[in-house]
Scaffold this motif. Sequence first.
Motif, PDB file in Angstrom:
ATOM      1  N   PHE A  76      39.101  51.696  33.673  1.00 43.56           N
ATOM      2  CA  PHE A  76      40.292  52.365  34.211  1.00 43.56           C
ATOM      3  C   PHE A  76      40.430  53.795  33.686  1.00 43.56           C
ATOM      4  O   PHE A  76      41.054  54.643  34.328  1.00 43.56           O
ATOM      5  CB  PHE A  76      41.521  51.526  33.811  1.00 43.56           C
ATOM      6  N   LEU A  79      40.034  56.819  36.016  1.00 40.72           N
ATOM      7  CA  LEU A  79      40.893  57.068  37.185  1.00 40.72           C
ATOM      8  C   LEU A  79      41.376  58.522  37.329  1.00 40.72           C
ATOM      9  O   LEU A  79      41.303  59.086  38.428  1.00 40.72           O
ATOM     10  CB  LEU A  79      42.081  56.088  37.190  1.00 40.72           C
ATOM     11  N   SER A  99      37.880  52.695  38.921  1.00 39.92           N
ATOM     12  CA  SER A  99      38.936  53.627  39.320  1.00 39.92           C
ATOM     13  C   SER A  99      39.312  53.454  40.786  1.00 39.92           C
ATOM     14  O   SER A  99      40.477  53.551  41.157  1.00 39.92           O
ATOM     15  CB  SER A  99      38.538  55.075  39.027  1.00 39.92           C
ATOM     16  N   ALA A 102      41.218  49.946  40.999  1.00 39.08           N
ATOM     17  CA  ALA A 102      42.581  49.988  40.463  1.00 39.08           C
ATOM     18  C   ALA A 102      43.444  50.965  41.247  1.00 39.08           C
ATOM     19  O   ALA A 102      44.625  50.728  41.473  1.00 39.08           O
ATOM     20  CB  ALA A 102      42.553  50.378  38.987  1.00 39.08           C
ATOM     21  N   GLY A 103      42.850  52.055  41.674  1.00 35.20           N
ATOM     22  CA  GLY A 103      43.646  53.134  42.264  1.00 35.20           C
ATOM     23  C   GLY A 103      43.519  53.235  43.763  1.00 35.20           C
ATOM     24  O   GLY A 103      43.947  54.225  44.366  1.00 35.20           O
ATOM     25  N   THR A 292      49.592  46.749  43.735  1.00 32.87           N
ATOM     26  CA  THR A 292      49.067  46.908  42.378  1.00 32.87           C
ATOM     27  C   THR A 292      48.134  45.759  41.968  1.00 32.87           C
ATOM     28  O   THR A 292      47.581  45.793  40.873  1.00 32.87           O
ATOM     29  CB  THR A 292      50.226  46.972  41.356  1.00 32.87           C
ATOM     30  N   CYS A 295      44.653  46.493  40.735  1.00 37.92           N
ATOM     31  CA  CYS A 295      44.763  47.156  39.429  1.00 37.92           C
ATOM     32  C   CYS A 295      44.959  46.108  38.337  1.00 37.92           C
ATOM     33  O   CYS A 295      44.360  46.186  37.255  1.00 37.92           O
ATOM     34  CB  CYS A 295      45.942  48.142  39.487  1.00 37.92           C
ATOM     35  N   ASN A 298      41.728  44.247  37.739  1.00 40.88           N
ATOM     36  CA  ASN A 298      40.801  45.059  36.946  1.00 40.88           C
ATOM     37  C   ASN A 298      41.204  45.105  35.476  1.00 40.88           C
ATOM     38  O   ASN A 298      40.360  44.938  34.591  1.00 40.88           O
ATOM     39  CB  ASN A 298      40.733  46.478  37.514  1.00 40.88           C
ATOM     40  N   LEU A 340      50.402  53.002  38.787  1.00 45.66           N
ATOM     41  CA  LEU A 340      49.159  52.323  38.419  1.00 45.66           C
ATOM     42  C   LEU A 340      49.034  52.215  36.907  1.00 45.66           C
ATOM     43  O   LEU A 340      48.634  51.179  36.375  1.00 45.66           O
ATOM     44  CB  LEU A 340      47.951  53.079  38.977  1.00 45.66           C
ATOM     45  N   ASP A 344      48.744  48.750  35.036  1.00 40.76           N
ATOM     46  CA  ASP A 344      47.582  48.534  34.168  1.00 40.76           C
ATOM     47  C   ASP A 344      48.045  48.128  32.771  1.00 40.76           C
ATOM     48  O   ASP A 344      47.532  47.175  32.194  1.00 40.76           O
ATOM     49  CB  ASP A 344      46.752  49.826  34.119  1.00 40.76           C
TER      50      ASP A 344
END
Length: 363
Positions: A76, A79, A99, A102-103, A292, A295, A298, A340, A344
């Motif tokens: 992560f 990102l 990245s 998650a993003g 989300t 994310c 991850n 995010l 996370d």
Amino acid sequence: MRRIALLGATGSIGRQAIEIVAGRPELEICALASGSRPLDALAASLDVEHVQVGGDLAELLERSEPDVVLNAVTGFAGLPATLWALEHGVDLALANKESLVAGGEVAAAAWRRGGGRLIPVDSEHSAAFQLLEGPEPETVHSLVLTASGGPFRGHTREELQDVTPAGALAHPTWNMGPKITVDSATLANKGLELIEAHFLFGLPYERIEVVLHPSSVVHAILRLRDGAALAHLGYPDMRIPISYAVTYPERPATPVPALDLAGGLTLEFGAPDDETFPLLSLARRAGEAGGTLPCVFNAANEVAVSAFLAGSLPFLGIAAVVEATLEGTESSPAVELDELVGADRAARELANRLVSAHEVGVA
Ligand code: NAD
Ligand code: MG
């Protein structure tokens, strides 16, 4: 001259990227970043001006003004660099799949605004990117990503109960960093790649399939609506997709030998074992739910993999921690980086609690 910012320079992808760049007079590294030292000797030997260990990757990119960002950071942490390149329309050669997973939606919006190129480095996605350059979009039926199955392919859950980090790190076909190697052993890597492909190519999840292919020679297959299937073949050697991504669309020669067809190739395919390796279907569900949840998937996976590598979580605990973290989290929309970062952090806290309390039912 193409100026490349190489993020994750000391890693498996980073080192292979340095070899590729060294062989091309038109490529130059303008910035180097890594998560830990040593980087100074490397920077001196390559004569690179902008060097950074840890710290703010977006600020390094701002300062070094690259033509291409090669994001080979793991996790992560990559990102902000992915978002910076997409937002600024600077070419992004992306190895850091976490990245995009998650993003995803935030990155997709930044990419639309920035309008630059996003060339995947992940071998399956590099293959898919190349395959998709040919046919008209409406003729594409679906994309097939191949998975080696990792070192534990064919194992039962019982046999997986006491496998060790050393066993998980012995990948049969690819030589990679520790995190992605464990992800390959759990099939989480293919789960991340499924979500990565969804965001890269704009394909709905039901049109992305995963098949086992132990020799890792076919990297992706494109199914067309008339029943034809196009495949991309190559030795499992990341120098090919790295070179492709940083030189696109030139495709110069690389040191990788041509496929030896006369010597014989084993092209075997089969279905992944979703019961024994649940992280692939967990990723599919998180991807389909969106917001989300990718994310969260991850983050929980990153925590669980570190715990497994540190000897504080059994192998089967990785999937259990990820599943319990997803179950314990409400999905929310993800529009801004802050959301995010918050998702996370919360997922890491929950996953860490699950790891230390051994609350997860590892049968
Ligand atoms: P690695 O562990 O070998 O290297 C990771 C690099 O990232 C190191 O240089 C490390 O110092 C750096 N890093 C970590 N945290 C950082 C931070 N906060 N800031 C700056 N740098 C940081 O990992 P790898 O195998 O090279 O993989 C890198 C990425 O490429 C991962 O996302 C992985 O999934 C992807 N990938 C790797 C391969 C492969 O063959 N190795 C194949 C496909 C995709
Ligand atoms: Mg891959």
